[in-house]
Enzyme design. Sequence first.
Site, short mmCIF file in Angstrom:
data_model
loop_
_atom_site.label_atom_id
_atom_site.label_comp_id
_atom_site.label_asym_id
_atom_site.label_seq_id
_atom_site.Cartn_x
_atom_site.Cartn_y
_atom_site.Cartn_z
N GLN A 1 52.55 42.09 21.82
CA GLN A 1 53.90 42.98 21.64
C GLN A 1 53.94 43.51 20.30
OE1 GLN A 1 54.66 42.78 25.82
NE2 GLN A 1 55.30 44.29 24.31
N TYR B 1 25.54 14.50 24.89
CA TYR B 1 26.64 15.19 25.73
C TYR B 1 27.84 14.09 26.10
CZ TYR B 1 28.95 17.22 29.53
OH TYR B 1 29.77 17.81 30.57
N TYR C 1 21.45 19.18 25.11
CA TYR C 1 22.49 18.22 24.87
C TYR C 1 23.18 17.59 25.97
CZ TYR C 1 21.59 19.77 20.14
OH TYR C 1 21.30 20.17 18.84
N ASP D 1 40.48 15.33 26.17
CA ASP D 1 40.15 14.79 27.16
C ASP D 1 40.10 13.08 26.90
OD1 ASP D 1 39.15 13.24 29.73
OD2 ASP D 1 37.66 14.83 29.77
N HIS E 1 36.96 13.82 36.57
CA HIS E 1 37.04 14.83 35.33
C HIS E 1 38.24 15.93 36.01
CE1 HIS E 1 34.05 13.55 32.59
NE2 HIS E 1 33.39 13.47 33.75
N LYS F 1 32.20 18.96 28.29
CA LYS F 1 32.19 20.06 27.66
C LYS F 1 33.33 20.51 26.65
CE LYS F 1 29.30 23.62 28.11
NZ LYS F 1 27.85 23.62 27.70
N ASP G 1 42.41 17.77 30.88
CA ASP G 1 42.57 17.92 29.41
C ASP G 1 44.09 17.79 29.02
OD1 ASP G 1 39.98 18.47 27.87
OD2 ASP G 1 39.87 19.92 29.61
N ARG H 1 28.97 18.83 35.07
CA ARG H 1 28.30 18.22 34.07
C ARG H 1 27.91 19.08 32.80
NH1 ARG H 1 25.40 13.38 36.21
NH2 ARG H 1 26.30 13.17 38.45
P1 13P Z 1 28.65 9.51 35.13
O1 13P Z 1 27.04 9.34 34.57
O2 13P Z 1 29.53 8.56 34.66
O3 13P Z 1 28.52 9.79 36.65
O4 13P Z 1 29.04 10.85 34.36
C1 13P Z 1 28.51 11.87 34.71
C2 13P Z 1 29.51 13.02 34.20
O5 13P Z 1 30.58 13.16 34.72
C3 13P Z 1 29.25 13.89 32.96
O6 13P Z 1 30.21 13.97 32.30
P1 13P Z 2 34.94 17.43 31.03
O1 13P Z 2 34.43 18.31 29.91
O2 13P Z 2 36.13 18.36 31.68
O3 13P Z 2 35.27 16.15 30.81
O4 13P Z 2 34.16 17.66 32.39
C1 13P Z 2 32.85 17.15 32.25
C2 13P Z 2 32.06 16.97 33.42
O5 13P Z 2 30.94 16.64 33.21
C3 13P Z 2 32.38 17.76 34.35
O6 13P Z 2 31.31 17.64 35.59
MG MG Z 3 36.62 15.08 31.41
MG MG Z 4 38.07 18.91 30.59
#
Ligand code: 13P
Ligand code: 13P
Ligand code: MG
Ligand code: MG
Length: 371
Positions: free
Chosen positions: A247, A234, A353, A12, A19, A237, A54, A271
């Site tokens: 096959q 964090y 995390y 990503d 996201h 994800k 991604d 999140r």
């Molecule tokens: P923000 O704190 O930038 O809103 O991020 C929250 C989030 O999307 C976690 O990945």
């Molecule tokens: P990603 O792991 O796809 O960047 O998403 C993070 C996130 O916090 C979505 O709410």
């Molecule tokens: Mg993302």
């Molecule tokens: Mg992602």
Amino acid sequence: MSKVTVSLIKADVGGWPGHASVHPALIDKAEEVLSEAKSAGTLIDFKVMACGDDLELLMTHRLGTDEAEIHAIAWETFEKATAEAKSLKLYGAGQDLLCDAFSGNIRGMGPGVAEMQFTERDAEPLVAFMMDKTEPGAFNLPIFRMFADPFNTAGLVIDPSLHNGFIFEIWDILDHKKVFMSCPEEMYNILALIGAKSRYVIKRVYPKPGGKLPSEEPVAVVSTEKLYQTAGTYVGKDDPVALVRAQSGLPALGEVLEPFALGHLVSGWMRGSHNGPLMPCAFEDAHPTRFDGPPRVIAAGFQLCNGLLIGPVDLFADVAFDLTRMRVLEITDYMRAHGPFEPHRLPLEDMEYTTLPHVLKRLAERFEPAE
Ligand code: 13P
Ligand code: 13P
Ligand code: MG
Ligand code: MG
């Protein structure tokens, strides 16, 4: 002909917006860099794809797995796409590039990696699975069912070439250990481990010795990188990818896709902190927006032809997965109605995390002894 290596490497490097998806400029940039590597003869072929936010690089070559030259190309691609993402002020530009400089192997630097080297058969069907808004353990259930569950894979029952079963390589991603287990003999032990999907993840599947396929060449591989272990906090994800061959002594294509008809529960979503159903969907529907989800999986199907990627076929575009998608939407409503309550929200140990511990810390001094 020497063996072919298929490398699926993803990161990503910026979301559009939030996201939700990958901006086309990032895909163009990635195609530009990989075209150069193909012209130079390093890559046989490539496809740039996207699932949610991604950016997915599927590459074929003859250099083997964990090869510095290939990983360097992927890193350079992600860096250049990050520069593009920064110029557009995309969300979380460079999110998964956790190191400043490439150090010879992209593993542990943020991107997810699924690679395997094998002897290309007369006909070599290959599926690249790409997930967004979930974690590597989300592949445990479907990979198990493909290679071990006779209620999923008819070939385990009616095709003598599958009867012996398969070897599962399972990683303990907290303790950095691995174990090889034989199926069906050790099926219950395998399930005892992989049911705990946030810790024990299927890394590879191998055929058994004495069968149609060489037992040292994997037939499936999953990316198992955990971002927070590299970043210490964090940062999103660890949206995983997997490669599965099909096959002729392996599960048929339809047996490889069948486990996704369940829409099984996985962790990730908003999140990275919620359980929800995994929706198999067409490439054009892989833009998770409802509560940043629900989590998605796409499947790109190819026939390999001397390392060339003949495809992709958008395998979950099939209307036969419509009912799964409807059920996933119903489960989405039901899970969402729980708001901040477990088990929609992940259990506390999995929240360690995320940003939740910061909230709990602020409350710590308010606590007094209870009688
Ligand atoms: P923000 O704190 O930038 O809103 O991020 C929250 C989030 O999307 C976690 O990945
Ligand atoms: P990603 O792991 O796809 O960047 O998403 C993070 C996130 O916090 C979505 O709410
Ligand atoms: Mg993302
Ligand atoms: Mg992602």
